[in-house]
Design a protein around this motif. Sequence first.
Motif, PDB file in Angstrom:
ATOM      1  N   PHE A 142     -70.361  34.193  -5.181  1.00  0.00           N
ATOM      2  CA  PHE A 142     -68.829  34.226  -4.996  1.00  0.00           C
ATOM      3  C   PHE A 142     -68.510  32.939  -4.202  1.00  0.00           C
ATOM      4  N   GLN A 143     -67.285  32.313  -4.677  1.00  0.00           N
ATOM      5  CA  GLN A 143     -67.083  31.202  -3.806  1.00  0.00           C
ATOM      6  C   GLN A 143     -65.463  31.061  -3.683  1.00  0.00           C
ATOM      7  N   ILE A 144     -64.973  30.806  -2.415  1.00  0.00           N
ATOM      8  CA  ILE A 144     -63.526  31.083  -2.373  1.00  0.00           C
ATOM      9  C   ILE A 144     -63.001  30.010  -1.428  1.00  0.00           C
ATOM     10  N   GLN A 145     -61.758  29.546  -1.701  1.00  0.00           N
ATOM     11  CA  GLN A 145     -61.340  28.284  -0.777  1.00  0.00           C
ATOM     12  C   GLN A 145     -60.027  28.783  -0.443  1.00  0.00           C
ATOM     13  N   ASP A 146     -59.553  28.100   0.658  1.00  0.00           N
ATOM     14  CA  ASP A 146     -58.184  28.401   0.975  1.00  0.00           C
ATOM     15  C   ASP A 146     -57.550  27.240   1.695  1.00  0.00           C
ATOM     16  N   HIS A 147     -56.492  26.622   1.841  1.00  0.00           N
ATOM     17  CA  HIS A 147     -56.045  25.524   2.700  1.00  0.00           C
ATOM     18  C   HIS A 147     -55.234  26.260   3.888  1.00  0.00           C
ATOM     19  N   PHE A 148     -55.440  25.827   4.969  1.00  0.00           N
ATOM     20  CA  PHE A 148     -54.772  26.183   6.320  1.00  0.00           C
ATOM     21  C   PHE A 148     -53.563  25.123   6.617  1.00  0.00           C
ATOM     22  N   GLY A 149     -52.679  25.081   5.840  1.00  0.00           N
ATOM     23  CA  GLY A 149     -51.470  24.088   5.938  1.00  0.00           C
ATOM     24  C   GLY A 149     -50.229  24.730   5.803  1.00  0.00           C
ATOM     25  N   LEU A 150     -49.218  24.157   6.237  1.00  0.00           N
ATOM     26  CA  LEU A 150     -47.809  24.706   6.113  1.00  0.00           C
ATOM     27  C   LEU A 150     -47.079  24.392   4.951  1.00  0.00           C
ATOM     28  N   ASP A 151     -46.301  25.362   4.295  1.00  0.00           N
ATOM     29  CA  ASP A 151     -45.709  24.926   3.013  1.00  0.00           C
ATOM     30  C   ASP A 151     -43.960  25.505   3.481  1.00  0.00           C
ATOM     31  N   VAL A 152     -43.359  25.174   2.573  1.00  0.00           N
ATOM     32  CA  VAL A 152     -41.735  25.565   2.639  1.00  0.00           C
ATOM     33  C   VAL A 152     -41.644  27.125   2.993  1.00  0.00           C
ATOM     34  N   ASP A 153     -42.323  27.602   2.372  1.00  0.00           N
ATOM     35  CA  ASP A 153     -42.095  29.378   2.893  1.00  0.00           C
ATOM     36  C   ASP A 153     -42.464  29.603   4.205  1.00  0.00           C
ATOM     37  N   ASP A 154     -43.279  28.604   4.830  1.00  0.00           N
ATOM     38  CA  ASP A 154     -43.732  28.916   6.205  1.00  0.00           C
ATOM     39  C   ASP A 154     -42.682  28.649   7.321  1.00  0.00           C
ATOM     40  N   VAL A 155     -42.082  27.715   6.692  1.00  0.00           N
ATOM     41  CA  VAL A 155     -40.952  26.813   7.820  1.00  0.00           C
ATOM     42  C   VAL A 155     -39.543  27.424   7.539  1.00  0.00           C
ATOM     43  N   ASN A 156     -39.466  28.321   6.680  1.00  0.00           N
ATOM     44  CA  ASN A 156     -38.223  28.911   6.666  1.00  0.00           C
ATOM     45  C   ASN A 156     -37.931  30.325   7.466  1.00  0.00           C
ATOM     46  N   GLY A 157     -37.090  30.302   8.267  1.00  0.00           N
ATOM     47  CA  GLY A 157     -36.911  31.586   8.954  1.00  0.00           C
ATOM     48  C   GLY A 157     -36.712  31.272  10.405  1.00  0.00           C
ATOM     49  N   LYS A 158     -36.309  32.225  11.184  1.00  0.00           N
ATOM     50  CA  LYS A 158     -36.177  32.231  12.626  1.00  0.00           C
ATOM     51  C   LYS A 158     -37.532  31.907  13.430  1.00  0.00           C
ATOM     52  N   TYR A 159     -38.583  32.444  12.973  1.00  0.00           N
ATOM     53  CA  TYR A 159     -39.878  32.250  13.660  1.00  0.00           C
ATOM     54  C   TYR A 159     -40.276  31.034  13.871  1.00  0.00           C
TER      55      TYR A 159
END
Length: 56
Positions: free
Chosen positions: A3-20
């Motif tokens: 099993f091989q999995i990958q993910d990126h740890f970057g910000l996208d549009v959904d991450d920057v929308n909102g009060k937080y």
Amino acid sequence: MKFQIQDHFGLDVDDVNGKYFENSPWLCSWLILQRYKNYAYKSFINEAVFFKDIKG
């Protein structure tokens, strides 16, 4: 079995929308580092590889 999995740890549009995001200076800084072309910053890549023996 492998099993091989990958993910990126970057910000996208959904991450920057909102009060937080607006109330988190470190997230704003991270976005600038990631997106500002003169810094040539790239998002983190996480990769995991798992092996599982199957008998039977």
